[in-house]
Design an enzyme around this catalytic site. Structure first.
Site, PDB file in Angstrom:
ATOM      1  N   TYR A 166     -15.562  19.333  -2.527  1.00 15.72           N
ATOM      2  CA  TYR A 166     -15.874  20.324  -1.602  1.00 15.72           C
ATOM      3  C   TYR A 166     -14.986  21.119  -0.775  1.00 15.72           C
ATOM      4  CZ  TYR A 166     -18.592  22.629   2.259  1.00 15.72           C
ATOM      5  OH  TYR A 166     -18.808  23.647   3.259  1.00 15.72           O
ATOM      6  N   PHE A 223     -29.372  28.968   5.038  1.00 16.25           N
ATOM      7  CA  PHE A 223     -29.103  28.618   6.521  1.00 16.25           C
ATOM      8  C   PHE A 223     -28.427  29.846   7.293  1.00 16.25           C
ATOM      9  CE2 PHE A 223     -27.122  25.846   9.685  1.00 16.25           C
ATOM     10  CZ  PHE A 223     -27.934  26.273  10.857  1.00 16.25           C
ATOM     11  N   ASP A 258     -27.385  34.974  -9.614  1.00 17.96           N
ATOM     12  CA  ASP A 258     -26.121  33.939  -9.387  1.00 17.96           C
ATOM     13  C   ASP A 258     -24.814  34.761  -9.214  1.00 17.96           C
ATOM     14  OD1 ASP A 258     -25.888  30.765 -10.218  1.00 17.96           O
ATOM     15  OD2 ASP A 258     -23.948  31.748 -10.389  1.00 17.96           O
ATOM     16  N   GLY A 280     -15.454  10.711   0.615  1.00 17.19           N
ATOM     17  CA  GLY A 280     -15.269  12.181   0.986  1.00 17.19           C
ATOM     18  C   GLY A 280     -15.651  12.454   2.204  1.00 17.19           C
ATOM     19  N   ALA A 292     -22.615  32.222   0.412  1.00 20.97           N
ATOM     20  CA  ALA A 292     -23.042  31.348  -0.584  1.00 20.97           C
ATOM     21  C   ALA A 292     -21.984  30.373  -1.368  1.00 20.97           C
ATOM     22  CB  ALA A 292     -23.384  32.244  -2.005  1.00 20.97           C
ATOM     23  N   ILE A 300     -28.735   4.449   8.339  1.00 18.41           N
ATOM     24  CA  ILE A 300     -27.821   5.355   9.002  1.00 18.41           C
ATOM     25  C   ILE A 300     -26.741   5.279   7.889  1.00 18.41           C
ATOM     26  CG2 ILE A 300     -26.323   5.707  10.752  1.00 18.41           C
ATOM     27  CD1 ILE A 300     -28.738   4.860  12.676  1.00 18.41           C
ATOM     28  N   VAL A 356     -26.960  15.826   8.619  1.00 24.55           N
ATOM     29  CA  VAL A 356     -27.349  14.566   9.238  1.00 24.55           C
ATOM     30  C   VAL A 356     -28.769  14.566   9.868  1.00 24.55           C
ATOM     31  CG1 VAL A 356     -26.072  14.958  11.132  1.00 24.55           C
ATOM     32  CG2 VAL A 356     -26.794  12.497  10.585  1.00 24.55           C
ATOM     33  N   ILE A 357     -29.020  15.390  10.495  1.00 28.24           N
ATOM     34  CA  ILE A 357     -30.337  15.721  11.339  1.00 28.24           C
ATOM     35  C   ILE A 357     -31.576  15.796  10.278  1.00 28.24           C
ATOM     36  CG2 ILE A 357     -31.528  17.399  12.950  1.00 28.24           C
ATOM     37  CD1 ILE A 357     -28.959  18.003  14.382  1.00 28.24           C
ATOM     38  N   ASN A 370     -28.791  33.066  -5.313  1.00 27.40           N
ATOM     39  CA  ASN A 370     -29.699  32.255  -6.564  1.00 27.40           C
ATOM     40  C   ASN A 370     -30.765  31.559  -6.088  1.00 27.40           C
ATOM     41  OD1 ASN A 370     -28.580  30.259  -5.720  1.00 27.40           O
ATOM     42  ND2 ASN A 370     -27.432  29.721  -7.847  1.00 27.40           N
TER      43      ASN A 370
END
Ligand code: NAD
Length: 306
Positions: free
Chosen positions: A140, A10, A50, A267, A73, A196, A179-180, A31
């Site tokens: 993350y 994206f 990769d 998280g 990435a 939700i 979320v969208i 990758n």
């Protein structure tokens, strides 16, 4: 020659488009774990590879005489961390280490890196400035703190320079998670009910993709050895309001079913707003607020997905 990792994803594909519009030669390494080859600009040279493959990455650097890297990435899905930490470690921490080693061995000195608001964890200061302590609550977020730390140490040790951008939620055309995207996919399956995650009161900042890419280029005006900037909009929007906008744009009136609790998943940081004063003081500001960004992104994704 500029190398963009994650250039089929994206944010990466939008960055590649902008670099090529600005006249740069671009090599993309991705990758395709979540990227789409159709998103790679046709004027870029593309390698399906990769980042953990040290030998092949070395070949790409040697062949193209890479001078600068935009490292975009990663596995960007915060939720994955609670189910499969190894996935996050491999694609974020390990991949970044291999890339830094390949840069070092090829004497490449400039790195742009995409980090995240989740490095701050549950910050008590809102809007959160760049010098707030980084105590993440997700695997993350921790992986990005680790990457930032490695990058800073490589910059000092091997005379490199880095631009580290900590993003709020970035949304817009080609986005394939978040979320969208989630709401649209769920409503496509069942237009009568929308699940939700959490209580819908999670309140976060969203930035439209064009504003985000503008900010990334603007930040390059800074010239310290490590340049850290928050990138986001100046307000927040609640998850429940995002659900309403998605439904309005899809012409639906489903029943909302909340899974409960103040966060969507383990998280999840329920309240997030970044201070963007540092970049604003240099002359940048976002064109769109969170609600405008959400509405535009919903329209974009409906075009892509329906
Ligand atoms: P994305 O999934 O669309 O893009 C990531 C790309 O990286 C994909 O094309 C994927 O195939 C590729 N990739 C993943 N692991 C790889 C590996 N080991 N080797 C080679 N390629 C690999 O996600 P995005 O939303 O465009 O995110 C881009 C970057 O921005 C990520 O670093 C993410 O952590 C960061 N970020 C995104 C957001 C957001 O809201 N989208 C917020 C904060 C930070």
């Amino acid at each position: 020659m500029i190398l963009v990792t994650g250039g089929a994803g994206f944010i990466g594909s939008h960055v590649v488009d902008r670099l090529i519009d600005n006249g740069y030669d671009v090599v993309v390494v991705d990758n395709l774990s979540s990227g789409n080859p159709n998103y790679v600009n046709e004027n870029a040279t593309f390698y399906k590879l990769d980042l953990n493959d040290f030998d092949k990455l070395m070949e790409v650097f040697r062949k193209h005489k890479i001078e600068e890297v935009w490292h975009i990435a990663a596995n960007p899905d915060v939720r994955v961390g609670s189910e499969n930490p190894d996935e996050i470690y491999r694609n974020n921490v390990s991949a970044t280490y291999v890339l830094l080693e390949v840069m070092r061995k090829n004497n490449v000195k400039r790195l742009v890196f995409t980090s995240t608001s989740t490095v701050y964890g549950e910050a008590k200061v809102i809007p959160t400035p760049e010098d707030y302590p980084t105590i993440p609550i997700s695997i993350y977020g921790a992986s990005k703190v680790a990457c930032e730390a490695m990058i800073a140490s490589y910059c000092h040790t091997f005379d490199m320079k880095a631009w580290i951008y900590r993003f709020a939620n970035v949304i817009g055309k080609r986005s394939n998670h978040g979320v969208i995207y989630d709401f649209i996919m769920k409503l496509k399956k069942n237009p009568n009910e929308l699940e939700i995650l959490g209580n819908g009161e999670q309140n976060k900042s969203y930035i439209y993709i064009s504003d985000c890419v503008d900010a990334m280029f603007f930040g390059l005006k800074a010239d310290d050895w490590v340049n850290i900037f928050n990138i986001g909009s100046e307000d927040q929007i609640k998850v429940k309001r995002i659900a309403e906008i998605v439904c309005e744009e899809m012409g639906l009136n489903p029943k909302f079913r909340f899974t409960g609790g103040d966060r969507g998943w383990k998280g999840d940081v329920p309240v997030m707003l970044l201070s963007i004063e540092k970049l604003k003081s240099m002359g940048w500001k976002p064109r769109y607020n969170s609600e405008q960004a959400v509405r535009m992104a919903v329209k974009d994704l409906l075009e892509d997905l329906l």
